[in-house]
Write a protein that holds these residues in place. Structure first.
Motif, PDB file in Angstrom:
ATOM      1  N   THR A   1       0.446  -1.221   0.230  1.00  0.00           N
ATOM      2  CA  THR A   1       0.111   0.243  -0.003  1.00  0.00           C
ATOM      3  C   THR A   1       0.400   1.597   0.195  1.00  0.00           C
ATOM      4  OG1 THR A   1      -0.449   0.453   2.581  1.00  0.00           O
ATOM      5  CG2 THR A   1      -1.676  -1.236   1.545  1.00  0.00           C
TER       6      THR A   1
ATOM      7  N   ARG B   1      -2.282   3.818   0.115  1.00  0.00           N
ATOM      8  CA  ARG B   1      -3.391   3.770  -1.008  1.00  0.00           C
ATOM      9  C   ARG B   1      -3.118   5.101  -1.726  1.00  0.00           C
ATOM     10  NH1 ARG B   1      -7.626   2.723   3.946  1.00  0.00           N
ATOM     11  NH2 ARG B   1      -6.946  -0.441   3.690  1.00  0.00           N
TER      12      ARG B   1
ATOM     13  N   TYR C   1     -12.057   5.290  -3.819  1.00  0.00           N
ATOM     14  CA  TYR C   1     -12.681   4.316  -2.632  1.00  0.00           C
ATOM     15  C   TYR C   1     -11.552   3.308  -4.066  1.00  0.00           C
ATOM     16  CZ  TYR C   1     -14.887   3.522  -6.822  1.00  0.00           C
ATOM     17  OH  TYR C   1     -15.863   4.043  -8.166  1.00  0.00           O
ATOM     18  N   GLY C   2     -11.525   2.269  -2.621  1.00  0.00           N
ATOM     19  CA  GLY C   2     -10.007   1.061  -3.709  1.00  0.00           C
ATOM     20  C   GLY C   2     -10.639  -0.423  -2.745  1.00  0.00           C
TER      21      GLY C   2
ATOM     22  N   GLU D   1      -7.866  -3.585  -1.729  1.00  0.00           N
ATOM     23  CA  GLU D   1      -6.985  -4.066  -1.474  1.00  0.00           C
ATOM     24  C   GLU D   1      -6.399  -5.526  -0.481  1.00  0.00           C
ATOM     25  OE1 GLU D   1      -4.711  -1.063   0.962  1.00  0.00           O
ATOM     26  OE2 GLU D   1      -5.732  -1.216   2.501  1.00  0.00           O
TER      27      GLU D   1
ATOM     28  N   ASP E   1      -3.481  -4.041  -5.009  1.00  0.00           N
ATOM     29  CA  ASP E   1      -4.089  -3.213  -4.489  1.00  0.00           C
ATOM     30  C   ASP E   1      -4.267  -2.676  -5.736  1.00  0.00           C
ATOM     31  OD1 ASP E   1      -2.587  -0.838  -4.684  1.00  0.00           O
ATOM     32  OD2 ASP E   1      -1.456  -1.899  -2.975  1.00  0.00           O
ATOM     33  N   ILE E   2      -6.278  -1.765  -6.188  1.00  0.00           N
ATOM     34  CA  ILE E   2      -6.519  -1.372  -6.933  1.00  0.00           C
ATOM     35  C   ILE E   2      -7.305   0.427  -6.316  1.00  0.00           C
ATOM     36  CG2 ILE E   2      -8.614  -2.749  -7.554  1.00  0.00           C
ATOM     37  CD1 ILE E   2      -8.524  -1.900  -9.743  1.00  0.00           C
ATOM     38  N   TYR E   3      -7.144   1.345  -6.416  1.00  0.00           N
ATOM     39  CA  TYR E   3      -7.588   2.878  -6.000  1.00  0.00           C
ATOM     40  C   TYR E   3      -8.625   3.008  -7.307  1.00  0.00           C
ATOM     41  CZ  TYR E   3      -4.027   1.388  -2.966  1.00  0.00           C
ATOM     42  OH  TYR E   3      -3.154   1.167  -1.682  1.00  0.00           O
ATOM     43  N   PHE E   4      -9.701   3.736  -7.203  1.00  0.00           N
ATOM     44  CA  PHE E   4     -10.417   5.021  -8.021  1.00  0.00           C
ATOM     45  C   PHE E   4     -10.422   5.816  -7.071  1.00  0.00           C
ATOM     46  CE2 PHE E   4     -11.743   0.199  -8.558  1.00  0.00           C
ATOM     47  CZ  PHE E   4     -11.367   0.116  -8.919  1.00  0.00           C
ATOM     48  N   LYS E   5     -10.354   7.462  -8.140  1.00  0.00           N
ATOM     49  CA  LYS E   5     -10.623   8.168  -7.496  1.00  0.00           C
ATOM     50  C   LYS E   5     -10.684   9.397  -8.183  1.00  0.00           C
ATOM     51  CE  LYS E   5      -5.679   9.106  -7.751  1.00  0.00           C
ATOM     52  NZ  LYS E   5      -4.559  10.199  -6.660  1.00  0.00           N
TER      53      LYS E   5
ATOM     54  N   THR F   1      -7.801   5.632 -11.776  1.00  0.00           N
ATOM     55  CA  THR F   1      -7.702   4.175 -11.963  1.00  0.00           C
ATOM     56  C   THR F   1      -6.138   3.676 -11.179  1.00  0.00           C
ATOM     57  OG1 THR F   1      -9.563   3.667 -13.088  1.00  0.00           O
ATOM     58  CG2 THR F   1      -8.681   1.655 -11.900  1.00  0.00           C
TER      59      THR F   1
END
Length: 804
Positions: A154, A167, A634-635, A637, A655-659, A681
């Motif tokens: 992370t 993150r 949001y994400g 992990e 992990d995969i993050y969306f913002k 993404t």
């Protein structure tokens, strides 16, 4: 002592507590050779190999097990590094049986296997954090804390700016031994040698017991502290070969005698780093290519010295000091070549810089344990003083017609930080616990900036920054069956006063600005855990957090400059607030444990980067900060600590993050500012494999992938690498030789492609492909008590107002 054994002892003791018991077994345990009493020895009471109850010895080696049924028992004495022994006791003849003085002896074979630094790193999932126990594989992956952070789940480090993010967000709080530092995060991570690090704690959603700063959470770096009897220690030393060699060494010493434990750690880091890159811009009528070359040399020293005084069974006094010194000098060369050299003036900029950073931290803790089990009070005082000096000279030459000028930046900064906190813990019952705490933090900083420019107007700028925070918190925890929960709130009063003064040779450009703010805020938190069985557990938590602008983000003093870009802060920047939600699931299997989770963050007044034209130079942009509208992130992990076979184990994470990234940009052809946003993404993955070839020989294979990341101005391209290493034990296990080849295929680079505010692309490169060789050696003797001591003695963060 295994967890199952502890749980069994606890449950059995509860069961027997309901019976009419009146027997007692007592005694005292000492070392067979030294005749010294041994505290924290495990006492196990058995009935025909069935564990009935147990306990541990006190500091004087004595123990007493009460409320036993009147019958025959087997009493076992278990202690790390000692041979387990047992005695038979018959309470039917004597209900108050005194075993007298019992001697146990060291297990010489077992002691050979006790090591201060493990071969490979391991990750432990706790209720509110992930704990990375740093092994030799991580130490070998880099010479500083900054370099090994990229191998931590992370966490990411920007290869150019050294900015840390967790993150996918850079609003993260970094602590050392649970304490904040006056040194900037980027500089702090460069100062700490990797060999000085014992653990790294990732606290993604702290409770009300912690300071609410840092939207992404807290990263706590724990330095080595030993607690063995007698004199002992370890030494780590290594060399990294790249374009230029770099050294990284650490010495850990410990001396414990009687009630006093002394420890010290010294880390040294030396190296020269070479970086280069280019940027191609397609701005209409100003198409150009910028080439950069940077060389930086740093020498850093980190010294930690401390002591623990065990006054008696109920009172402990601990104190330590950290002293760090960093000396750096660097130079760089930037060229700007325009496609139309007639209409635009090509530029060369040469700069040389010298910097010094000195930090002193002093900490003292008093802890009192009450008669009731786990009821305690802790008082802590912490003070630090930091001095930063910089002297940078810029020489710039512009062609057509030829013109040259010199500018000198002299910066002197000081910061004083004081923290006092008190924490009280009261287990009201076996299922109900109350935590209370208060804290005071006082920070004062001053910066003097002299911009000496013989050709133009010179300026003497000053920036004074004062920030006081007073807070109190309360947590109430309750357990009901398989459910456990904790509700808490932290109340804070925040007071800020900052002044910025510009005194230029031309009085028309002189100015004075004042920034003041005071705010009272509540930060609630809630944690719920459901333990279905010993293999499955669920965790749900919420907390409200704040990101207060740092000194660098609000200081209008210029941070750095190039012919086409300049970086400075924004004095009008306001705090941003975040509501953070998390849900995690941990599954324990035969081959290890896997933790997966999702998180969601709702952000108000988000702090983000902004770029605008320099009003004094139409060809130069200003890089700064600004507040924007609300945002969401949001994400998902997942991380695992697995042992597939006796010879193959691995730590893996993904992990995969969306913002949504928001900011202000300035149209290249107009002076008007316009808001922009882009959906992002990002996917990241890491895996660290450990292969055991023989008892003494192990291999490591590490792989990392950091996915493409979008920004308002450009898209960062994906980067990935593979490392290969080996460790070999020597000198009967007391020494270890480590070798590691980093970035085997030389894939790491920072490459980007952008269209806003105009088409531009480029890449930056650093010494990513390196070869490391190092040695670790353990010396001295003594009985290892570290695994049996209290959490404080393991030097782990206990959190709360007392630690943050």
């Amino acid at each position: 002592m295994k967890l199952k054994l502890i749980i069994t002892c606890f449950l059995c003791s509860l069961f027997y507590g309901f019976a009419q018991n009146s027997g007692t077994i007592k005694g005292k345990i000492i070392d067979k050779n030294t005749k010294q009493p041994l505290p924290y020895v495990n006492i196990v009471i058995k009935d025909n190999d069935k564990i009935i109850t147990g306990g541990v010895t006190k500091d004087d080696g004595s123990f007493a097990i009460n409320q036993l049924a009147v019958q025959k028992y087997t009493v076992e004495f278990q202690f790390i590094g000692y041979i387990t022994s047992s005695k038979t006791v018959d309470l039917t003849n004597d209900a108050n049986f005194n075993l007298g003085t019992i001697t146990i002896e060291e297990d010489v074979t077992e002691l050979k296997e006790v090591q201060i630094v493990a071969e490979r790193s391991s990750m432990v999932q706790k209720i509110d954090r992930k704990v990375i126990n740093v092994g030799k594989d991580l130490i070998a992956s880099g010479t500083t804390a900054s370099e090994i952070m990229n191998n931590i789940p992370t966490v990411s480090i920007d290869p150019q700016t050294k900015e840390i993010s967790m993150r996918g967000n850079s609003n993260v709080r970094v602590l050392v031994d649970g304490k904040p530092s006056n040194v900037s995060i980027e500089q702090l991570l460069q100062q700490i040698p990797s060999a000085s690090i014992k653990q790294i704690e990732l606290i993604t959603n702290p409770s009300a017991k912690y300071n609410p700063e840092g939207m992404s959470g807290i990263i706590n770096i724990i330095l080595h502290k030993n607690s063995q009897d007698g004199f002992n220690g370890s030494i780590n030393s290594g060399v990294t070969f790249g374009i230029t060699p770099k050294t990284n060494s650490a010495l850990n010493l410990n001396y414990r005698v009687g009630k006093v434990n002394f420890y010290t750690n010294y880390g040294f880091n030396h190296g020269k780093n070479a970086n280069h890159g280019f940027v191609e811009s397609e701005r209409t009528n100003q198409e150009n290519r910028q080439d950069f070359q940077f060389n930086n040399k740093n020498n850093s020293h980190l010294v930690k010295f401390g002591m623990d005084y065990y006054i008696n069974d109920k009172n402990t006094l601990s104190a330590y000091t950290n002293q760090s010194f960093t000396y750096g000098d660097g130079n760089g060369f930037t060229t700007v070549i325009y496609d139309d050299a007639i209409a635009n003036r090509n530029t060369n900029q040469l700069f040389g810089s010298n910097s010094t950073n000195k930090n002193q931290t002093y900490d003292m803790v008093f802890k009192h344990d009450f008669e009731k089990k786990d009821e305690n009070f802790e008082l802590q005082l912490n003070y630090s003083h930091t001095v930063n000096d910089e002297n940078t000279v810029y020489n710039e030459t512009i062609s057509n017609p030829t013109e040259s000028f010199e500018r000198t930046n002299l910066v002197k900064g000081t910061t004083d930080y004081f923290q006092m906190n008190a924490d009280y813990v009261n287990p009201i019952s076996e299922t109900l616990k109350l935590e209370l705490g208060v804290e005071t933090r006082i920070q004062n900083s001053g910066n003097q900036f002299n911009d000496i420019n013989p050709s133009f107007t010179s300026a003497n700028n000053s920036f004074d920054f004062g920030r006081n925070i007073y807070s109190a918190y309360a947590n109430l925890g309750k357990q009901i069956g398989k459910w456990s929960g904790q509700l808490g709130v932290r109340l804070e009063y925040f007071d800020l006063d900052a002044n910025f003064a510009i005194e230029e040779t031309n009085p028309a450009f002189s100015d004075t600005q004042n920034i003041s703010d005071d705010l009272f805020t509540a930060y609630p938190s809630a944690f719920f855990t459901y333990t279905a069985n010993d293999k499955n557990s669920f965790n749900f938590n919420y907390s409200r957090r704040v990101d207060r602008p740092s000194i660098g983000q609000i200081s209008p003093i210029r941070e750095w400059t190039t012919p086409l870009m300049e970086s400075r802060g924004n004095p009008a920047l306001a705090p941003q607030f975040t509501n953070s939600f998390e849900a995690n699931y941990t599954r324990t299997t035969k081959i290890g444990s896997i933790t997966s989770g999702v998180f969601y963050r709702s952000i108000s007044d988000e702090i983000s980067r902004t770029v605008y034209n320099d009003p004094n130079n139409v060809n130069r942009n200003i890089l700064s900060y600004a507040n924007f509208d609300n945002n969401n992130a949001y994400g998902i992990e997942s991380s695992a600590n697995l042992k597939f076979t006796k010879w193959w184990s691995a730590n893996a994470s993904a992990d995969i993050y969306f913002k949504t990234a928001k900011g202000t940009i300035q149209n290249a052809n107009m002076n008007a500012l316009e808001n922009a946003e882009v959906d992002v993404t990002t996917f990241n993955a890491r895996i660290n494999n450990s292969f055991t070839a023989t008892k003494d020989l192990r291999f490591q294979l590490f792989g990392m992938y950091r996915g493409k990341d979008k920004g308002l101005q450009y898209d960062r391209k994906a980067m990935y690498k593979m490392d290969f290493g080996a460790t070999y034990n020597i000198l009967k296990g007391k020494g270890t030789i480590t070798a590691r080849y980093n970035d085997v295929f030389e894939n790491m680079r920072f490459a980007f492609d952008g269209k806003i505010p105009y088409r531009q692309q480029g890449a930056f490169y650093w010494e990513s492909q390196t070869f490391y060789v190092g040695i670790n050696y353990i010396f001295g003797g003594g009985k290892n008590r570290a695994l049996a001591r209290k959490q404080r003695d393991a030097n782990e963060t206990q959190g709360g107002g007392g630690m943050f």
